[in-house]
Write an enzyme that holds these catalytic residues in place. Structure first.
Site, PDB file in Angstrom:
ATOM      1  N   ASP A   1     -11.704  -0.140   4.429  1.00  0.00           N
ATOM      2  CA  ASP A   1     -10.525  -0.447   4.042  1.00  0.00           C
ATOM      3  C   ASP A   1     -10.115  -2.220   4.430  1.00  0.00           C
ATOM      4  O   ASP A   1      -9.634  -2.826   3.557  1.00  0.00           O
ATOM      5  CB  ASP A   1      -9.208   0.213   4.372  1.00  0.00           C
ATOM      6  CG  ASP A   1      -9.459   1.602   4.698  1.00  0.00           C
ATOM      7  OD1 ASP A   1     -10.511   1.882   4.674  1.00  0.00           O
ATOM      8  OD2 ASP A   1      -8.491   2.560   4.176  1.00  0.00           O
ATOM      9  N   ASP A  55      -4.016  -4.873   9.179  1.00  0.00           N
ATOM     10  CA  ASP A  55      -3.502  -4.427   7.588  1.00  0.00           C
ATOM     11  C   ASP A  55      -2.615  -5.563   7.152  1.00  0.00           C
ATOM     12  O   ASP A  55      -2.055  -5.527   6.324  1.00  0.00           O
ATOM     13  CB  ASP A  55      -2.425  -3.182   7.535  1.00  0.00           C
ATOM     14  CG  ASP A  55      -3.554  -2.082   7.396  1.00  0.00           C
ATOM     15  OD1 ASP A  55      -4.656  -2.328   6.759  1.00  0.00           O
ATOM     16  OD2 ASP A  55      -3.369  -1.000   8.141  1.00  0.00           O
TER      17      ASP A  55
END
Length: 392
Positions: free
Chosen positions: A175, A110
């Site tokens: 994602d 991330d």
């Protein structure tokens, strides 16, 4: 609900938009006013806000690590850019310093969410070398998670936590497309094509393995890291393995639109349009354009909405419209009109001074259900800025 085409519906949307004073500018002003109070508390606490707890208190991001820690400073940078008010620059710098040391972490994917949205914006706006260095360090750390055999960046490590209980070996989540923007930016900044090559490989592999014929996406694809073969196609945050988790579809739409921006490869544009068609033509796409948390949730229309997915979709559609002769502009405006209504926008001083209500983190995990979320506000503000750039 089908893609908005009828003259009647277009007229009604135009009428509704006209009821909002000065459209995007007024909405940005209203959002800035709401977030100003949150800014003051965040600076006082020297913490980053994420959401609200069940008892209505601000849930502050812990110092250890949090995939959402870049959204609040990113929002502050955007507000600084549109307002030129230095209080937002002050807030952005203070909040991103809290996690700068995470730039070298190689245990999670991330880093793009975190550092492109904060330090990336900081460098683009200020051109200060210290921000550039942090962004490049984060891009280097993210690149270590790329596996040539698989052709993807690994999302989660599987040696601990709930991920270790799934039997996965190399999970990649939809994602992860969003983290590629930082790699494209790193190539543009440094002239080093290796970052771009990783991003393109990941986008291509994901396009091949993550999607169904109708344009919907699985949430998680697990690979064999030794052979590159697909082992499982499952979900972690959706209703079921075969369902279309709403925020996942939003990430996919945004991700391939962004890939087209950097590469001008028509296959990404075509694929983004295919995903948009799935979303906008889905029989469970609601009239107000703000999706249920999963397109296949069993109790629609009595299911929870996800304003964060709506904000991401609206922002993505606004960019996609730039490349398609405004094909999706009215659909994006319709979502923003809904999000800006009293149904989804909090009254001044309420909702912990977050803007949007009714977002969802992860229903299967029982986590952050029907709450404000910092990334919902981030993409809402981004969408309003994109709308303002269109003169609307």
């Amino acid at each position: 609900m089908k893609i908005i085409k009828s003259t009647l519906l277009l007229c009604s949307l135009t009428f509704f938009s006209c009821q909002i004073d000065d459209s995007s500018k007024a909405l940005l002003d209203r959002g800035e006013k709401q977030l100003s109070a949150l800014r003051d508390v965040a600076l006082q606490e020297n913490k980053n806000p994420r959401t609200l707890t069940k008892d209505g208190h601000i849930h502050w991001i812990q110092s250890s690590y949090d995939w959402t820690e870049g959204f609040w400073p990113g929002t502050c940078w955007m507000l600084y850019e549109v307002s030129n008010d230095k209080k937002w620059k002050e807030a952005a710098e203070a909040s991103q310093q809290l996690f700068e040391r995470h730039k070298d972490l190689t245990t999670d994917h991330d880093l793009g969410f975190i550092f492109n949205n904060s330090y990336g914006k900081a460098y683009r706006i200020t051109k200060e070398e210290r921000y550039k260095r942090v962004l490049i360090d984060a891009a280097n750390a993210l690149s270590t998670r790329f596996n040539d055999t698989v052709g993807c960046i690994q999302s989660w490590d599987v040696d601990q936590g709930w991920q270790s209980e799934r039997g996965w070996t190399f999970p990649v989540i939809i994602d992860n497309l969003m983290n590629l923007e930082m790699l494209f930016e790193a190539s543009n900044i440094t002239g080093d094509s290796s970052y771009r090559n990783v991003a393109i490989a990941h986008a291509n592999t994901t396009m091949t393995n993550h999607f169904r014929p109708d344009g919907s996406s699985f949430h998680v694809v697990d690979y064999d890291p030794e052979t590159g073969k697909v082992a499982h196609k499952v979900t972690a945050q959706g209703y079921s393995d075969e369902s279309a988790w709403a925020r996942g579809q939003a990430w996919a739409l945004y991700g391939y639109t962004m890939c087209y921006r950097y590469t001008k490869d028509g296959k990404y544009l075509d694929f983004a349009e295919k995903i948009a068609a799935f979303i906008l033509n889905h029989p469970n796409y609601p009239e107000d354009g703000v999706p249920y948390w999963d397109f296949d949730a069993p109790n629609i229309p009595n299911e929870i909405r996800d304003a964060s997915a709506g904000a991401i979709i609206a922002s993505a559609l606004l960019e996609l419209s730039k490349y398609t002769d405004d094909k999706y502009l009215s659909s994006a405006q319709h979502i923003l009109d809904s999000l800006s209504s009293d149904t989804y926008t909090a009254k001044s001083g309420e909702n912990g001074n977050f803007i949007l209500k009714h977002s969802v983190g992860s229903i299967p995990h029982g986590n952050e259900i029907d709450v404000p979320l910092n990334y919902a506000d981030y993409y809402y503000i981004e969408a309003l800025i994109r709308l303002r750039e269109r003169g609307l």
